[in-house]
Each structure stands twice: as structure tokens, then as C-alpha cells.
Write an enzyme that holds these catalytic residues in place. Structure first.
Site, PDB file in Angstrom:
ATOM      1  N   ARG A   1      49.226  55.190  36.663  1.00 55.14           N
ATOM      2  CA  ARG A   1      49.681  54.706  35.323  1.00 55.14           C
ATOM      3  C   ARG A   1      49.266  55.491  34.350  1.00 55.14           C
ATOM      4  NH1 ARG A   1      47.156  48.729  34.300  1.00 55.14           N
ATOM      5  NH2 ARG A   1      44.888  49.426  34.250  1.00 55.14           N
TER       6      ARG A   1
ATOM      7  N   GLY B   1      38.096  46.635  44.869  1.00 58.80           N
ATOM      8  CA  GLY B   1      38.400  47.703  44.347  1.00 58.80           C
ATOM      9  C   GLY B   1      39.782  48.381  44.717  1.00 58.80           C
TER      10      GLY B   1
ATOM     11  N   ASP C   1      41.182  40.794  27.767  1.00 62.29           N
ATOM     12  CA  ASP C   1      40.845  42.124  28.610  1.00 62.29           C
ATOM     13  C   ASP C   1      42.324  42.702  29.168  1.00 62.29           C
ATOM     14  OD1 ASP C   1      40.225  39.576  30.050  1.00 62.29           O
ATOM     15  OD2 ASP C   1      40.675  41.070  31.801  1.00 62.29           O
ATOM     16  N   ASN C   2      43.156  42.045  29.071  1.00 64.62           N
ATOM     17  CA  ASN C   2      44.498  42.768  29.252  1.00 64.62           C
ATOM     18  C   ASN C   2      45.425  42.892  28.101  1.00 64.62           C
ATOM     19  OD1 ASN C   2      44.028  42.400  31.969  1.00 64.62           O
ATOM     20  ND2 ASN C   2      44.896  40.403  32.202  1.00 64.62           N
TER      21      ASN C   2
ATOM     22  N   ASP D   1      48.490  45.860  32.060  1.00 64.49           N
ATOM     23  CA  ASP D   1      47.956  45.272  33.322  1.00 64.49           C
ATOM     24  C   ASP D   1      49.093  44.041  33.720  1.00 64.49           C
ATOM     25  OD1 ASP D   1      46.071  46.495  33.481  1.00 64.49           O
ATOM     26  OD2 ASP D   1      44.583  44.805  33.242  1.00 64.49           O
TER      27      ASP D   1
ATOM     28  N   GLY E   1      37.216  47.376  37.614  1.00 61.92           N
ATOM     29  CA  GLY E   1      37.118  47.133  38.720  1.00 61.92           C
ATOM     30  C   GLY E   1      37.694  47.656  39.846  1.00 61.92           C
ATOM     31  N   ARG E   2      38.846  48.162  39.534  1.00 67.93           N
ATOM     32  CA  ARG E   2      39.714  48.650  40.619  1.00 67.93           C
ATOM     33  C   ARG E   2      40.486  50.057  39.915  1.00 67.93           C
ATOM     34  NH1 ARG E   2      44.624  44.824  42.154  1.00 67.93           N
ATOM     35  NH2 ARG E   2      44.583  43.526  40.320  1.00 67.93           N
TER      36      ARG E   2
ATOM     37  N   GLY F   1      35.485  45.077  33.381  1.00 65.18           N
ATOM     38  CA  GLY F   1      35.505  46.587  33.520  1.00 65.18           C
ATOM     39  C   GLY F   1      36.486  46.857  34.404  1.00 65.18           C
TER      40      GLY F   1
ATOM     41  N   ARG G   1      40.855  48.162  25.505  1.00 65.42           N
ATOM     42  CA  ARG G   1      41.655  46.743  25.469  1.00 65.42           C
ATOM     43  C   ARG G   1      40.529  45.986  24.300  1.00 65.42           C
ATOM     44  NH1 ARG G   1      42.610  46.054  31.303  1.00 65.42           N
ATOM     45  NH2 ARG G   1      42.771  48.141  31.738  1.00 65.42           N
TER      46      ARG G   1
HETATM   47  P1  AMP Z   1      42.871  41.126  36.197  1.00 65.35           P
HETATM   48  O1  AMP Z   1      43.095  39.750  36.349  1.00 65.35           O
HETATM   49  O2  AMP Z   1      44.098  42.120  37.053  1.00 65.35           O
HETATM   50  O3  AMP Z   1      43.272  41.622  34.778  1.00 65.35           O
HETATM   51  O4  AMP Z   1      41.454  41.728  36.594  1.00 65.35           O
HETATM   52  C1  AMP Z   1      40.531  40.971  35.808  1.00 65.35           C
HETATM   53  C2  AMP Z   1      39.284  41.936  36.266  1.00 65.35           C
HETATM   54  O5  AMP Z   1      38.942  41.862  37.685  1.00 65.35           O
HETATM   55  C3  AMP Z   1      39.185  43.237  35.940  1.00 65.35           C
HETATM   56  O6  AMP Z   1      38.249  43.682  35.378  1.00 65.35           O
HETATM   57  C4  AMP Z   1      39.571  43.996  37.128  1.00 65.35           C
HETATM   58  O7  AMP Z   1      39.259  45.307  37.133  1.00 65.35           O
HETATM   59  C5  AMP Z   1      38.862  43.072  38.273  1.00 65.35           C
HETATM   60  N1  AMP Z   1      39.590  43.235  39.544  1.00 65.35           N
HETATM   61  C6  AMP Z   1      40.793  42.606  39.600  1.00 65.35           C
HETATM   62  N2  AMP Z   1      41.196  42.807  41.065  1.00 65.35           N
HETATM   63  C7  AMP Z   1      40.207  43.524  41.697  1.00 65.35           C
HETATM   64  C8  AMP Z   1      39.861  44.178  42.691  1.00 65.35           C
HETATM   65  N3  AMP Z   1      40.598  44.061  43.848  1.00 65.35           N
HETATM   66  N4  AMP Z   1      38.645  44.726  43.002  1.00 65.35           N
HETATM   67  C9  AMP Z   1      37.859  44.948  42.019  1.00 65.35           C
HETATM   68  N5  AMP Z   1      38.008  44.445  40.743  1.00 65.35           N
HETATM   69  C10 AMP Z   1      39.060  43.789  40.395  1.00 65.35           C
HETATM   70 MG    MG Z   2      43.349  43.274  33.664  1.00 66.92          MG
END
Ligand code: AMP
Ligand code: MG
Length: 495
Positions: free
Chosen positions: A182, A132, A260-261, A270, A98-99, A96, A189
Site C-alpha cells: 500500500r 507479523g 493508532d488507525n 488500516d 507489527g506486520r 507499532g 498516525r
Molecule cells: P490493527 O487492529 O490491525 O490496527 O492492529 C493493531 C496493532 O496490532 C498494530 O500495531 C498492528 O501492527 C498489530 N498487529 C495486528 N495484527 C498483527 C499480526 N498478525 N502480527 C503482528 N502484529 C499485528
Molecule cells: Mg492498525
């Protein structure tokens, strides 16, 4: 600190709820966590124009408040969307935003819709064990990377702005926080569909599919239900195949092709540890955490299909197996056609002829063995003359030019066979073979300057990347790989 809502929207922006209209099983309504004492690091007037507000707004306090999570649009609550996904091949039941937070959907003056998303705007229900936040370095990388791809003609999310702050964030070292703004028609996704499928929430899955089709694939909205979702799946499969073909043609490695990306619209989504290849190398791994090379440059076409298969599986309750397989069968031909068309254009071939695929394979082999810079090679090739010249300006790009010299006569013969004209071919090739791509070393220089509070290099580089085929967009050093001996830049998922 409290979140003030803006009583006067930026200019006359019309804001809708976007996907948050689907309700609490799809999104968590959540205010951004304000970035303290923010300042504007980068602003993209092109995207402001898309959304329908004047670039001068960026100088006003309201814009910065929005772009740094210190305000949201009054009538529309901001929201984080739920999704799941296969990460490095393993299904993760709960991911989801997350940030990331959606500020809402901007209804632009030209009738387009753009979800304005903040990346790095604080904790949400989906932050898991993380903070986040995004760091300045990663916000700048996404800002420049997405604009670079857009101006190379590759579908992608767009970047509107980066807001920075001195607020400290712990990564491998202490860095400072930033928020990226963005936009995309939607950030839905493949993993958004997987989430509802694996929880057997079939009614919600159908709602999500209907929402996606009604809003972003209206051409299928009136198709009979028995065919509608199959047509939608096939379209996503084909878009994904064409997207990956464009990445391969330009030499872009995404780095983290988890489901998810993967954008349901076939956009590049992403940006993390992405990279452009320098010497042609199918084994190029840009993501430092990718020990097995699952997302190596040369594996992207196969991974694109793997991800489409995961999406097809998630649509099991809507699309019967034979139709799912038929949709997936469209991937390879769509990829091959798009890739061959792109490489023919890069080689300056107007006609399709037998033997072209072998010629393409051979040139890639020549590049790999001879270790020439991929971008510089095609740019120099764009000026090759049919008649052998005294100086071979392409040969000097190779560490080992033997294979190049062997391939060249076949290439010249192929050009001659279609009656290729030097000056027409030069013009056509210079318009498809970029002089400037976002080499890691260039992004890194802009980041290093920004970390010293000098944001001018981001703007300069952005300006060059807006005109990648323009000989004079920037001086020669922006066209060159990092000097030999420069330490490689390590980028990983957790930026
Ligand atoms: P990513 O590898 O950036 O595609 O992130 C994978 C998952 O981790 C996604 O659900 C992001 O929202 C979450 N995520 C990545 N970095 C953070 C962060 N610094 N704080 C909270 N959630 C994160
Ligand atoms: Mg991502």
C-alpha cells in the site's frame, strides 16, 4: 532464505528513507521475512503510474520479489515505525508496525512522495504476540476497500498489489499468507505522537511534528513557532472532520477507529472489519469484536472528535491549552458543513436554504424507518421527476414506504422552490450518488474465488469500483445487496 537487494531499482524509481531518516527512536530497521513461493494476486496499474513505473513491470520477477518481501530497495533499509494509541478508549503504551514494513519513500516523477509499505511481511520489534503476517482474505479486503473509497473521492491510502503464497497462517482456521503493498505520502498516525508524549520524549515529539510539517504540511513550515503547531493541529482536526463527513455521506463504517488507525494526513487508514451500510442504520456495527458498539456507524462523527482530542492532548508540549481547544472547536463546524454539502449534493439541491437540515434529517429518518437500501435509494432518487409520475420507482425500494410518501411532497416543493430542472438535476445527482459500492457480499465473492486460485473476480470488481457512478460499469448484480437470507459475513479486528 536471504534477502537480495535489487541492484537495479524498478525502472527509474528514486527511493528515499522517509521517516526512517529520523533514526532508531522512531523506527526499527528490519528486513522483510520472505513470503515463500509467492504469486501475484492483484496489481493496480493506477498506483504504479502514481509511483512512476510501467504497469508491465508487474510481470517481471523484480516486482513480485519486492511485493512479497523477497527483496528490498538496495540503498534504503526497510523499517517498522513505532507508535502507541488508544484502543477502544484505553491507552496502550506500545504498538507499532507489527506486520507492516516501509520499503522506503518513492519520489515520483511528478514530485510527490509515496511511502511504499508492505503489510504482512513478517515479524518486527512491534509484533507483540502475533506472527507479523496478513491473510489473503484481509489483504484483498484492504486492496478493494481502499480503491473503492479512492474512486468515491474519499481520501485514503492506496493499494498497489497483493502477493499471495501457500504458506499457512493460523487464524480461527488455517488460512494462507499474503502481503499487501500500500502507499500513502506517509502512514504517520495520531498514535505516533501519543507514543512520544506519554513517554515524555518531548524532543522526539517535536522532531516528529517538525518532520510531518516540513514534509506534508509545508504551508505551516514558515509560520512562527508559537503558532505553527496550533495551525497544524487545527488542519488535522478539520481534515479528520471532513473525512468522517464523507464516510457518513457514502455510508462507510471503518470499524476500528482507534487512534493508532487515524492518519495524520486525514486519510482512511488500516482497513479491517469495515463495511458499507445497506439499510440506513446508525447502530450498524461492522466489527464483530466491537461488543459495545463504540465504532458503530452513527458514532463515527463523535469518535472522530474524541480521537482529535487525544491527538491534541499528545501535542500538549507544543500547543497551549487555549489553542488546543480552539483547534478542537473547529471540528464540529467543519463536519457539519462538509456533511450538509455532501447530503445537499446527494439530494440534488443546488442552493443552501433554511430548512435543508431538517429535510436531510427527515430523509435519513425515512430511510431508517422504511428500511430502504441506502445506495440504491439515492441512485433511484437521482431519476425522480418533479411532476408526480405514474410509477414511483423509489417506493419499491422500501419495506415500508409510508414515511417516504409523506416526505416526498416536501422534497418536491423544495426542488421546485429553487427552480430545479429535471435533466440537469438527474445528471448532477447521478455523478455523486454511486451505483456501485463495495458491499461485503461482493468482496466475499472475490475472496472466495481467490481462495480457489481464481483472481479474475478481484480484477472485475476492482474495475467496477473504479467507475462507481458509471451506469454500465458492471452488471446489475454488482449493484444489489446480498439476497435476503444470506448469512452475514463476520469480520473482526484480528484478520
Ligand atoms: P490493527 O487492529 O490491525 O490496527 O492492529 C493493531 C496493532 O496490532 C498494530 O500495531 C498492528 O501492527 C498489530 N498487529 C495486528 N495484527 C498483527 C499480526 N498478525 N502480527 C503482528 N502484529 C499485528
Ligand atoms: Mg492498525
Amino acid at each position: 532464505m536471504t534477502i537480495a537487494s535489487l541492484h537495479r531499482p524498478l525502472q527509474s524509481l528514486r527511493i528515499g528513507p522517509g521517516i526512517s531518516a529520523l533514526g532508531e527512536r522512531f523506527v526499527e530497521r528490519r528486513d522483510p521475512t520472505p513470503l515463500p513461493d509467492p504469486y501475484l494476486v492483484a496489481f493496480n496499474p493506477d498506483v504504479a503510474e502514481l509511483l512512476g513505473f510501467e504497469a508491465s513491470e508487474a510481470n517481471g520477477p523484480e516486482f513480485l520479489r519486492l511485493a512479497s518481501g523477497n527483496a528490498r530497495f538496495g540503498p534504503v533499509p526497510s523499517y517498522a515505525a513505532v507508535y502507541a494509541g488508544h484502543q477502544f478508549g484505553t491507552y496502550v503504551t506500545q504498538l507499532g508496525d507489527g506486520r507492516a514494513l516501509g520499503l522506503g519513500e518513492v519520489l515520483s516523477p511528478n514530485g510527490q512522495r509515496y511511502e511504499w509499505q508492505l503489510k504482512g511481511a513478517g515479524l518486527t520489534a512491534f509484533s507483540r504476540f502475533a506472527d507479523g503476517r496478513a491473510v489473503l482474505r484481509s489483504a484483498i479486503r484492504e486492496y478493494l476497500g481502499s480503491e473503492a473509497l479512492h474512486h468515491l473521492g474519499i481520501p485514503t491510502t492506496r493499494a498497489l498489489a497483493v502477493a499471495g503464497s501457500d504458506f499457512p497462517v493460523q487464524r480461527e482456521a488455517i488460512e494462507t499468507a499474503a502481503v499487501l503493498s500500500r502507499v500513502a505520502p506517509t502512514h504517520i498516525r495520531f498514535g505516533s505522537f501519543e507514543y512520544f508524549h506519554y513517554r515524555r520524549m518531548h524532543a522526539e515529539l517535536k522532531l516528529l511534528a517538525d518532520y510531518t510539517i516540513a514534509n506534508f504540511f509545508p504551508e505551516f513550515a514558515n509560520v512562527a513557532e508559537t503558532e505553527r503547531y496550533a495551525r497544524f493541529l487545527r488542519e488535522v482536526v478539520e481534515r479528520t472532520a471532513r473525512l468522517v463527513a464523507q464516510w457518513q455521506a457514502v455510508g462507510f463504517a471503518h470499524g476500528v477507529l482507534n487512534t493508532d488507525n487515524m492518519s495524520i494526513l486525514g486519510l482512511t487508514l488500516d482497513y479491517g472489519p469495515y463495511g458499507f451500510i445497506e439499510t440506513f442504520d446508525p447502530g450498524f456495527i461492522c466489527n464483530h469484536s466491537d461488543d459495545m458498539g463504540r465504532y458503530a456507524f452513527g458514532r463515527q462523527p463523535a469518535i472522530g472528535l474524541w480521537n482529535c482530542r487525544a491527538l491534541a492532548h499528545a501535542l500538549e508540549s507544543l500547543v497551549a491549552e487555549p489553542e488546543r481547544e480552539a483547534a478542537l472547536a473547529a471540528y464540529e463546524p467543519a463536519f457539519e458543513a462538509a456533511y450538509a454539502a455532501a447530503l445537499r449534493a446527494k439530494l440534488g439541491l443546488r442552493e443552501e436554504r433554511e430548512g435543508d437540515l431538517a429535510l436531510i434529517e427527515d430523509v435519513l429518518d425515512v430511510l431508517e424507518r422504511g428500511r430502504a437500501d441506502y445506495t440504491l435509494f439515492f441512485r433511484a432518487l437521482s431519476r425522480l421527476t418533479l411532476a408526480p409520475a405514474a410509477h414511483d420507482d423509489v417506493a419499491r425500494l422500501f419495506e415500508h414506504a409510508g414515511a417516504w410518501r409523506e416526505w416526498l411532497p416536501a422534497y418536491r416543493a423544495r426542488l421546485a422552490a429553487e427552480g430545479s430542472d429535471d435533466s440537469a438535476r438527474h445528471a448532477a445527482m447521478l455523478a455523486v450518488n454511486p451505483k456501485f459500492v463495495l458491499r461485503n457480499s461482493l468482496a466475499q465473492a472475490a475472496i472466495a474465488a481467490a481462495q480457489r486460485r481464481d483472481y479474475s473476480e478481484i480484477a472485475r470488481l476492482h474495475d467496477i469500483l473504479r467507475r462507481p457512478y458509471d451506469e454500465d460499469a458492471g452488471d446489475e448484480r454488482y449493484a444489489l445487496p446480498a439476497p435476503p437470507g444470506t448469512a452475514p459475513i463476520v469480520v473482526s479486528c484480528s484478520s
